[in-house]
Design an enzyme around this catalytic site. Structure first.
Site, PDB file in Angstrom:
ATOM      1  CG  ASP A  15       2.266 -10.786   2.954  1.00  0.00           C
ATOM      2  OD1 ASP A  15       3.424 -10.314   2.988  1.00  0.00           O
ATOM      3  OD2 ASP A  15       1.259 -10.120   2.619  1.00  0.00           O
ATOM      4  CE  LYS A  42       3.359  -0.949   4.276  1.00  0.00           C
ATOM      5  NZ  LYS A  42       2.179  -1.737   4.667  1.00  0.00           N
ATOM      6  CD  GLU A 142       6.612  -2.643   3.510  1.00  0.00           C
ATOM      7  OE1 GLU A 142       5.923  -2.961   4.472  1.00  0.00           O
ATOM      8  OE2 GLU A 142       6.590  -3.270   2.422  1.00  0.00           O
ATOM      9  N   GLY A 223      -9.831   4.475   6.819  1.00  0.00           N
ATOM     10  CA  GLY A 223     -10.402   3.138   6.999  1.00  0.00           C
ATOM     11  C   GLY A 223     -11.820   3.040   6.480  1.00  0.00           C
ATOM     12  N   GLY A 252      -5.015  -0.826   2.138  1.00  0.00           N
ATOM     13  CA  GLY A 252      -4.443   0.476   1.777  1.00  0.00           C
ATOM     14  C   GLY A 252      -3.693   0.393   0.451  1.00  0.00           C
ATOM     15  CG  ASP A 253      -0.469  -2.094   0.108  1.00  0.00           C
ATOM     16  OD1 ASP A 253      -0.036  -0.973   0.424  1.00  0.00           O
ATOM     17  OD2 ASP A 253      -0.127  -3.144   0.671  1.00  0.00           O
ATOM     18  CB  ALA A 283      -8.908  -5.366  -0.639  1.00  0.00           C
ATOM     19  NE  ARG A 286     -14.019 -10.735  -2.829  1.00  0.00           N
ATOM     20  CZ  ARG A 286     -14.977  -9.825  -2.627  1.00  0.00           C
ATOM     21  NH1 ARG A 286     -14.726  -8.743  -1.897  1.00  0.00           N
ATOM     22  NH2 ARG A 286     -16.184  -9.974  -3.156  1.00  0.00           N
TER      23      ARG A 286
HETATM   24  O1  RIB Z   1       0.407  -3.408   3.284  1.00  0.00           O
HETATM   25  C1  RIB Z   1       0.368  -4.798   3.506  1.00  0.00           C
HETATM   26  C2  RIB Z   1       1.711  -5.383   3.264  1.00  0.00           C
HETATM   27  O2  RIB Z   1       2.607  -4.877   4.239  1.00  0.00           O
HETATM   28  C3  RIB Z   1       1.793  -6.875   3.403  1.00  0.00           C
HETATM   29  O3  RIB Z   1       1.500  -7.550   2.205  1.00  0.00           O
HETATM   30  C4  RIB Z   1       3.195  -7.097   3.931  1.00  0.00           C
HETATM   31  O4  RIB Z   1       4.026  -7.782   3.044  1.00  0.00           O
HETATM   32  C5  RIB Z   1       3.736  -5.723   4.285  1.00  0.00           C
HETATM   33  O5  RIB Z   1       4.613  -5.233   3.336  1.00  0.00           O
END
Ligand code: RIB
Length: 308
Positions: A15, A42, A142, A223, A252-253, A283, A286
């Site tokens: 990222d 993700k 993804e 959210g 969300g992850d 999360a 931060r």
């Molecule tokens: O969900 C957040 C993620 O989406 C990021 O870390 C980015 O890499 C994208 O995959």
């Protein structure tokens, strides 16, 4: 090789992040603030979130033979994620270009690179080899459609639970949707599935109820308002306590990975969603994705998996 609590099939990206006051409009150039690089994607994020809560976690993914791929492997290993099935390919490691505004909201563009080389047969084999009927698969969108579908079907073959985070939204065959337990979507992904806009708690509740007729169970995340959990006729609201929003990237992850870790420890779906909501709330306070995720002790939980 079986015996993982959680197997994540998904994307890994480096990222590249820049803070901005306001996200730029089309055609606009804005000067940003602080820039940073971190590990994301993700799949990688959800694996780290599950592993930090004590679940034995393996990740099935693809990177390139480059510095970004090596950095991702180092960060995943530091979070105790097994990366035996994160193979290096000739394509470039996935990159995500992330802008985060003054309210912590983001805009992300992903250049998937090596993530697109994850293919169905090896994915299915890796899932079958690593999961037994007590384990939990986690997958997001993804990665190529064929690998996504193969992962969910492979989990079904070994009797493992499939946590399917349909992010970003893509159409899914009805028989794959039927295996999701739960299907995890946010309001925009629920909108894609239902073909109408879903916004706010009331509509999310209606959406969760409706989608639970298509999947084994459903979670719609809303959210700062938490999540709606639907299973059969039962629909519950799990509230969140968000005190400060610094960066929503990966929240969300954090939710999905923590939910999966809790499910793999035998915790019921609604209580597992409570764990997920707490991880997500932690999360957002931060910066960064994986770098912002909690350990069990930071949620006052210890390890969810009690091992002798
Ligand atoms: O969900 C957040 C993620 O989406 C990021 O870390 C980015 O890499 C994208 O995959």
């Amino acid at each position: 090789m079986t015996g993982f609590d959680v197997v994540v099939v998904g994307s890994v990206n480096r990222d590249y992040v820049c803070r901005v006051d306001v996200l730029p409009a089309p055609g606009e150039t804005v000067l940003g603030g602080e820039a940073s690089v971190g590990s994301g994607g993700k799949g990688g994020n959800q694996a780290v979130a599950a592993s930090l809560l004590g679940a034995r976690t393996a990740l099935v993914a693809r990177v390139g033979r480059d510095d970004d791929g090596r950095a991702l492997a180092t960060d995943l290993a530091a979070a105790w994620v097994d990366t035996t099935e994160m193979a290096a390919t000739s394509a470039r490691t996935g990159m995500a270009f992330v802008m985060v505004d003054a309210h912590g909201e983001n805009s992300i563009v992903v250049a998937p690179g090596a993530n697109l080389l994850l293919e169905a047969a090896t994915t299915a084999r890796a899932v079958r080899e690593r999961l037994s009927s007590t384990g939990v698969l986690v997958v997001q969108a993804e990665i190529p459609e064929a690998a996504f579908d193969a992962a969910v079907r492979a989990a079904g073959q070994v009797g493992a639970r499939a946590v399917v985070n349909l992010a970003p939204y893509r159409p899914v065959p009805a028989e794959v949707l039927a295996l999701c337990d739960p299907l995890v979507v946010n309001e925009s992904e629920a909108s894609g599935l239902l073909g109408r806009e879903v916004r706010g708690r009331e509509e999310a509740t209606r959406a969760a109820r409706e989608l639970s007729g298509r999947a084994r169970s459903v979670v719609v995340t809303i959210g700062a308002a938490g999540a709606i959990v639907a299973c059969g006729d039962q629909v519950d609201h799990v509230p969140a306590q968000v005190s400060q929003v610094v960066d929503t990237t990966g929240a969300g992850d954090a939710f999905t990975g923590a939910l999966a870790a809790a499910l793999s420890a035998g915790i019921g779906l609604v209580d597992a969603a409570r764990v997920g909501v707490r991880a997500g709330s932690y999360a957002v306070a931060r910066p960064g994705a994986q770098a912002s995720f909690p350990r069990g002790s930071e949620l006052g939980l210890g390890s969810l998996h009690k091992r002798g």
